[in-house]
Design an enzyme around this catalytic site. Structure first.
Site, PDB file in Angstrom:
ATOM      1  N   CYS A   2      56.205   2.192   1.610  1.00 27.37           N
ATOM      2  CA  CYS A   2      55.249   2.910   2.450  1.00 27.37           C
ATOM      3  C   CYS A   2      55.313   2.403   3.886  1.00 27.37           C
ATOM      4  O   CYS A   2      55.684   1.252   4.139  1.00 27.37           O
ATOM      5  CB  CYS A   2      53.848   2.708   1.864  1.00 27.37           C
ATOM      6  SG  CYS A   2      52.496   3.425   2.807  1.00 27.37           S
ATOM      7  N   HIS A   3      54.911   3.254   4.843  1.00 29.88           N
ATOM      8  CA  HIS A   3      54.869   2.826   6.242  1.00 29.88           C
ATOM      9  C   HIS A   3      53.963   1.612   6.437  1.00 29.88           C
ATOM     10  O   HIS A   3      54.191   0.795   7.332  1.00 29.88           O
ATOM     11  CB  HIS A   3      54.374   3.978   7.130  1.00 29.88           C
ATOM     12  CG  HIS A   3      55.467   4.885   7.590  1.00 29.88           C
ATOM     13  ND1 HIS A   3      55.874   5.983   6.860  1.00 29.88           N
ATOM     14  CD2 HIS A   3      56.253   4.859   8.694  1.00 29.88           C
ATOM     15  CE1 HIS A   3      56.857   6.591   7.508  1.00 29.88           C
ATOM     16  NE2 HIS A   3      57.111   5.928   8.617  1.00 29.88           N
ATOM     17  N   THR A   4      52.940   1.490   5.610  1.00 31.71           N
ATOM     18  CA  THR A   4      52.040   0.352   5.744  1.00 31.71           C
ATOM     19  C   THR A   4      52.776  -0.958   5.504  1.00 31.71           C
ATOM     20  O   THR A   4      52.501  -1.975   6.153  1.00 31.71           O
ATOM     21  CB  THR A   4      50.854   0.493   4.780  1.00 31.71           C
ATOM     22  OG1 THR A   4      50.196   1.740   5.033  1.00 31.71           O
ATOM     23  CG2 THR A   4      49.855  -0.643   4.975  1.00 31.71           C
TER      24      THR A   4
ATOM     25  N   HIS B 181      52.700  -1.949  -2.408  1.00 27.62           N
ATOM     26  CA  HIS B 181      51.348  -1.654  -2.902  1.00 27.62           C
ATOM     27  C   HIS B 181      51.244  -0.305  -3.597  1.00 27.62           C
ATOM     28  O   HIS B 181      50.201   0.014  -4.158  1.00 27.62           O
ATOM     29  CB  HIS B 181      50.348  -1.687  -1.727  1.00 27.62           C
ATOM     30  CG  HIS B 181      50.661  -0.704  -0.647  1.00 27.62           C
ATOM     31  ND1 HIS B 181      51.595  -0.965   0.327  1.00 27.62           N
ATOM     32  CD2 HIS B 181      50.199   0.538  -0.407  1.00 27.62           C
ATOM     33  CE1 HIS B 181      51.675   0.077   1.135  1.00 27.62           C
ATOM     34  NE2 HIS B 181      50.851   1.013   0.706  1.00 27.62           N
ATOM     35  N   GLU B 182      52.300   0.498  -3.592  1.00 28.09           N
ATOM     36  CA  GLU B 182      52.252   1.868  -4.114  1.00 28.09           C
ATOM     37  C   GLU B 182      52.917   1.865  -5.494  1.00 28.09           C
ATOM     38  O   GLU B 182      54.032   2.353  -5.652  1.00 28.09           O
ATOM     39  CB  GLU B 182      53.019   2.760  -3.133  1.00 28.09           C
ATOM     40  CG  GLU B 182      52.498   4.153  -2.990  1.00 28.09           C
ATOM     41  CD  GLU B 182      53.196   4.886  -1.857  1.00 28.09           C
ATOM     42  OE1 GLU B 182      52.487   5.405  -0.987  1.00 28.09           O
ATOM     43  OE2 GLU B 182      54.441   4.936  -1.828  1.00 28.09           O
TER      44      GLU B 182
ATOM     45  N   CYS C 129      33.047  -2.489  -5.431  1.00 28.23           N
ATOM     46  CA  CYS C 129      32.330  -3.643  -5.974  1.00 28.23           C
ATOM     47  C   CYS C 129      31.130  -3.250  -6.822  1.00 28.23           C
ATOM     48  O   CYS C 129      30.699  -3.997  -7.701  1.00 28.23           O
ATOM     49  CB  CYS C 129      31.868  -4.554  -4.829  1.00 28.23           C
ATOM     50  SG  CYS C 129      30.595  -3.808  -3.761  1.00 28.23           S
TER      51      CYS C 129
ATOM     52  N   ARG D 167      37.320  -5.144  -4.308  1.00 24.53           N
ATOM     53  CA  ARG D 167      37.753  -6.330  -5.034  1.00 24.53           C
ATOM     54  C   ARG D 167      39.259  -6.529  -5.011  1.00 24.53           C
ATOM     55  O   ARG D 167      40.036  -5.583  -5.105  1.00 24.53           O
ATOM     56  CB  ARG D 167      37.276  -6.252  -6.496  1.00 24.53           C
ATOM     57  CG  ARG D 167      35.769  -6.196  -6.673  1.00 24.53           C
ATOM     58  CD  ARG D 167      35.100  -7.347  -5.980  1.00 24.53           C
ATOM     59  NE  ARG D 167      33.699  -7.477  -6.332  1.00 24.53           N
ATOM     60  CZ  ARG D 167      32.768  -7.929  -5.514  1.00 24.53           C
ATOM     61  NH1 ARG D 167      33.099  -8.268  -4.276  1.00 24.53           N
ATOM     62  NH2 ARG D 167      31.518  -8.042  -5.892  1.00 24.53           N
TER      63      ARG D 167
ATOM     64  N   CYS E 242      48.860   5.259  -2.966  1.00 20.28           N
ATOM     65  CA  CYS E 242      48.592   5.169  -1.523  1.00 20.28           C
ATOM     66  C   CYS E 242      48.852   6.503  -0.834  1.00 20.28           C
ATOM     67  O   CYS E 242      47.947   7.285  -0.613  1.00 20.28           O
ATOM     68  CB  CYS E 242      49.408   4.054  -0.883  1.00 20.28           C
ATOM     69  SG  CYS E 242      49.002   3.785   0.865  1.00 20.28           S
TER      70      CYS E 242
ATOM     71  N   ARG F 197      60.116   9.205   0.459  1.00 18.13           N
ATOM     72  CA  ARG F 197      59.833   7.916  -0.145  1.00 18.13           C
ATOM     73  C   ARG F 197      61.085   7.345  -0.790  1.00 18.13           C
ATOM     74  O   ARG F 197      61.756   8.019  -1.590  1.00 18.13           O
ATOM     75  CB  ARG F 197      58.749   8.026  -1.231  1.00 18.13           C
ATOM     76  CG  ARG F 197      57.316   7.930  -0.748  1.00 18.13           C
ATOM     77  CD  ARG F 197      57.009   6.580  -0.122  1.00 18.13           C
ATOM     78  NE  ARG F 197      55.598   6.459   0.217  1.00 18.13           N
ATOM     79  CZ  ARG F 197      55.065   6.815   1.375  1.00 18.13           C
ATOM     80  NH1 ARG F 197      55.831   7.352   2.311  1.00 18.13           N
ATOM     81  NH2 ARG F 197      53.778   6.646   1.610  1.00 18.13           N
TER      82      ARG F 197
END
Length: 361
Positions: free
Chosen positions: A42-44, A63-64, A93, A111, A162, A356
């Site tokens: 991902c770009h993030t 993270h994806e 949370c 969390r 994501c 992707r």
């Protein structure tokens, strides 16, 4: 017993990522250990690598992701070893002021796992978006692991963690696209195409894709765009107005996140139309608009953070739509790669050659 696994680490700002051996602890209270099967680039992740998000190096990127729960910590009752999950970077949370008001998609205290994953020398790693899934195994909070139908291919399923969720939710949740609406989407990368897909599924009458790359515009039709506009040589505001009876679109989604695209989105709305920004801007970017136009046009200017999603509610729905053929998650997967190919995937991302790249383990 701690687990030594291979993972992709960004050691310092702007440097190429490295394939390193890291240490992942067994899950503690409220945590789960997940064997990662696939993780999108991902770009993030690129923003983390380049130091555009924070300076908490070294980062554990990725993270994806989709994978299988390997073990659970004390107190975890709704997950068990063998469960197939997609990882989410929002785990409400349940007790902050937003959660208590029934708005968990705005949770202020999401969390994450409490124990750090580390390099072999004990240096703690900062996991990207609290996940860190460019790794054979990762440790997350139980609320970050969302059970979905195990028949979904992991390289497709992980993408809802994501980019797909962000774009889809920008249209459906933040923008509130409904039957008969006209929608324009600026930027036809992964997030923009997911917004196009969401608008189409929500019943939009007309979905206009705007980009400067004809290849991306051709791809946007696969996800539900009814019309395309190449803004490199055409005024996109006038083009969208021309396709909407001279009025502008009911909902305009900026999936780029630059001042110029935001101004375009602002101007191509119909009166009382909605602008949704989901593209992530650089921190130093600024926008200036005439206050009288803000007042006189009415409508709404919104920012969409993770598509205003609730993962436990939305992930299973998107997977069901994928499995029924209504959401083409597989269409977002340009290529599958190995862990040691992430740096080259960043190059392809910068050049716009992929929707992707997906790491498959």
């Amino acid at each position: 017993m701690p687990h030594e696994v291979h993972a992709v680490v960004a050691a310092k700002r702007g440097a190429p990522v490295e394939l390193r051996t890291i240490v992942v602890p067994d899950p503690g209270p409220g945590e789960v250990l997940v064997a990662v099967q696939a993780c999108g680039v991902c770009h993030t992740d690129l923003h983390y690598r380049d130091g555009a998000i924070s300076e908490e190096f070294p980062f554990l990127l990725g993270h994806e992701a989709a994978g299988v729960v390997e073990s659970v910590g004390p107190g975890v009752t709704d997950l068990a070893p063998g469960d197939y999950v997609v990882l989410a970077w929002r785990a409400p949370c349940g007790s902050c002021r937003s959660c208590r008001r029934g708005r968990p998609w705005y949770c202020f205290d999401s969390r994450n796992a409490g124990q750090p994953m580390t390099l072999l020398d004990g240096t703690p790693l900062a996991p990207a978006l609290g996940i860190g899934a460019f790794a054979e195994k990762t440790l997350v909070a139980a609320g970050q692991a969302v059970k979905v139908d195990p028949s979904a291919r992991p390289e497709a399923a992980g993408l809802i963690g994501c980019g797909v969720m962000a774009g889809y939710g920008a249209a459906v949740h933040t923008g509130g696209v409904g039957s008969g609406d006209t929608v324009a989407v600026i930027g036809c990368g992964g997030v923009g195409n997911a917004a196009i897909a969401g608008a189409s599924i929500a019943g939009a009458r007309r979905v206009i894709a705007v980009d400067i790359d004809d290849r991306k515009l051709d791809g946007a039709t696969r996800f539900g765009a009814t019309h395309t506009v190449n803004s490199r040589g055409t005024d996109p505001v006038e083009a969208v107005r021309g396709l909407t009876g001279g009025h502008g679109a009911d909902v305009v989604i900026d999936a780029v996140g630059r001042p110029e695209t935001y101004r375009q989105a602002f101007s191509m709305r119909d009166l009382a139309g909605t602008l949704v920004q989901v593209g992530v801007p650089d921190p130093d970017m600024r926008i200036e608009l005439p206050l009288i136009d803000l007042f006189s046009r009415g409508g709404a200017l919104k920012s969409s953070w993770y598509g205003d999603c609730l993962p436990s509610r939305d992930f299973p729905v998107l997977i069901d739509r994928y499995l029924s053929g209504r959401l083409d998650l597989g269409g977002f997967v340009t290529e599958t790669i190995a862990l040691d190919e992430v740096e080259s995937a960043f190059d392809k991302m910068r050049d716009g050659r992929v929707l992707r790249s997906v790491v498959v383990l």
